[in-house]
Design a protein around this motif. Structure first.
Motif, short mmCIF file in Angstrom:
data_model
loop_
_atom_site.label_atom_id
_atom_site.label_comp_id
_atom_site.label_asym_id
_atom_site.label_seq_id
_atom_site.Cartn_x
_atom_site.Cartn_y
_atom_site.Cartn_z
N LEU A 1 0.84 -1.20 0.00
CA LEU A 1 0.00 0.00 0.00
C LEU A 1 0.87 1.25 0.00
O LEU A 1 0.66 2.18 -0.79
CB LEU A 1 -0.91 0.00 1.24
N ALA A 2 1.88 1.27 0.88
CA ALA A 2 2.73 2.45 1.01
C ALA A 2 3.62 2.67 -0.20
O ALA A 2 3.98 3.82 -0.51
CB ALA A 2 3.60 2.32 2.26
N ILE A 3 3.96 1.60 -0.93
CA ILE A 3 4.92 1.73 -2.02
C ILE A 3 4.38 2.54 -3.20
O ILE A 3 5.13 2.91 -4.10
CB ILE A 3 5.37 0.32 -2.49
N LYS A 4 3.09 2.83 -3.16
CA LYS A 4 2.52 3.70 -4.19
C LYS A 4 2.99 5.14 -3.99
O LYS A 4 3.03 5.93 -4.93
CB LYS A 4 0.99 3.63 -4.16
N TRP A 5 3.37 5.48 -2.77
CA TRP A 5 3.75 6.86 -2.45
C TRP A 5 5.21 7.03 -2.05
O TRP A 5 5.70 8.14 -1.99
CB TRP A 5 2.85 7.41 -1.33
N VAL A 6 5.89 5.94 -1.74
CA VAL A 6 7.28 6.05 -1.34
C VAL A 6 8.14 5.11 -2.17
O VAL A 6 7.63 4.21 -2.84
CB VAL A 6 7.48 5.71 0.17
N SER A 7 9.44 5.31 -2.09
CA SER A 7 10.38 4.48 -2.84
C SER A 7 10.62 3.15 -2.12
O SER A 7 10.45 3.04 -0.90
CB SER A 7 11.71 5.23 -2.99
N THR A 8 11.03 2.16 -2.89
CA THR A 8 11.44 0.88 -2.31
C THR A 8 12.56 1.09 -1.28
O THR A 8 12.65 0.36 -0.29
CB THR A 8 11.94 -0.08 -3.42
N ASN A 9 13.39 2.10 -1.51
CA ASN A 9 14.49 2.39 -0.58
C ASN A 9 13.98 2.71 0.82
O ASN A 9 14.58 2.31 1.82
CB ASN A 9 15.33 3.56 -1.09
N VAL A 10 12.89 3.46 0.90
CA VAL A 10 12.34 3.83 2.20
C VAL A 10 11.88 2.58 2.96
O VAL A 10 12.17 2.41 4.14
CB VAL A 10 11.16 4.81 2.03
N ILE A 11 11.16 1.70 2.26
CA ILE A 11 10.68 0.47 2.89
C ILE A 11 11.85 -0.43 3.26
O ILE A 11 11.88 -1.02 4.34
CB ILE A 11 9.70 -0.26 1.95
N SER A 12 12.82 -0.54 2.37
CA SER A 12 13.98 -1.40 2.64
C SER A 12 14.75 -0.93 3.87
O SER A 12 15.21 -1.74 4.68
CB SER A 12 14.92 -1.41 1.43
#
Length: 294
Positions: free
Chosen positions: A233-244
């Motif tokens: 859900l969040a990856i629509k608004w943030v980069s994969t880097n942020v989640i990683s």
């Protein structure tokens, strides 16, 4: 693009807390890795099915051939991520396995630069180096245990590469497809992949004690639907880097849970590494995050 109801960073925070329980449920269960992974995704599909069939099934028609193929690939990557990671827990500790499986910035920074042309700031790189250094310190003790622990670490590292690839695909597709449709297709393909894997290995899907069925459901509800789905859900608004980067906190949470629930001891390297991980994430959190205003 629709605006999110809550801050994507809050969704990621809840997701990281949720996935931190995954290794604990795996350790507590007596089922083989493939069976655990299958039921985790299968029950996730069953829970999502009513909502998907009632409200989102027509969205399948709007998916391009490329989107469908990439979603299938993402599902296969997710399936083998779980297989290799769960297998790694048979050889090494919860702390070490989760450390290596969450070292995604090693792959995501390169992937987002190559595929999405995202610039790499000096602060992001410094925070990643600090955080990954903390992760290495946490698992350092395994190199003094035995060869099986090293094998477990290697399996976890490969699983890390697969989950990063899965997130990179999601970063692209989620710009066009809703969360429910994308996760349903991915989890469905993962379930099929894992079912075939279980059949090939000759593992039995039943019977298992009531406790194991409880862990299967908890893996689906908490670790998957409240974990991976929130990342999607969040990856629509943030980069994969942020989640990683955020997922690098998972080893800290998993190690704490393993201490209280499994009785796994916390050595000084794990404590020191955990502190360094938190420091690295704190530095990263002050960086400019590419999110939509809410």
């Amino acid at each position: 693009m629709k605006k999110v109801i809550v801050n994507p960073l809050f969704l990621i925070f809840i997701g990281v807390i949720s996935v931190s329980t995954s290794a604990i449920f795996v350790k507590l269960s007596s089922a083989p890795a493939g069976v655990l992974a299958f039921y985790r995704l299968f029950f996730s599909v069953v829970i999502l099915a009513p909502l998907f069939l009632i409200k989102y099934v027509n969205e399948i028609k709007n998916m391009t051939k490329k989107d469908i193929i990439l979603s299938i690939i993402a599902g296969v990557f997710l399936a083998f991520h779980f297989i290799l990671w769960f297998e790694s827990l048979n050889y090494t500790s919860v702390a070490s396995s989760t450390v290596l499986v969450t070292m995604q910035p090693l792959f995501s920074f390169i992937g987002t630069y190559l595929f999405f042309k995202e610039p790499l700031s000096v602060r992001s790189m410094v925070s990643a180096i600090i955080t990954i250094s903390g992760c290495i310190i946490i698992s350092w003790g395994d190199f003094y245990i035995d060869e099986s622990a090293i094998l477990g670490d290697l399996l976890a590292l490969i699983a890390c590469g697969l989950i990063t690839s899965y997130l990179l695909i999601g970063q692209s597709i989620r710009q066009r497809i809703s969360l429910v449709t994308y996760t349903f297709v991915v989890y469905f393909m993962s379930s099929i992949t894992l079912f075939l894997y279980v059949l090939i290995k000759g593992e039995t899907l039943y019977p298992y004690p009531v406790e194991d069925w409880t862990y299967f459901l908890l893996l689906a509800i908490i670790a998957t639907l409240l974990g991976h789905s929130l990342f999607n859900l969040a990856i629509k608004w943030v980069s994969t880097n942020v989640i990683s980067m955020a997922i690098l906190f998972e080893p800290v949470g998993a190690a704490i849970l393993a201490f209280f629930i499994l009785g796994e001891s916390l050595v000084w390297t794990q404590l020191l590494g955990g502190i360094i991980v938190i420091i690295g994430l704190a530095i990263f959190s002050f960086n400019t995050v590419n999110t939509k205003k809410i």
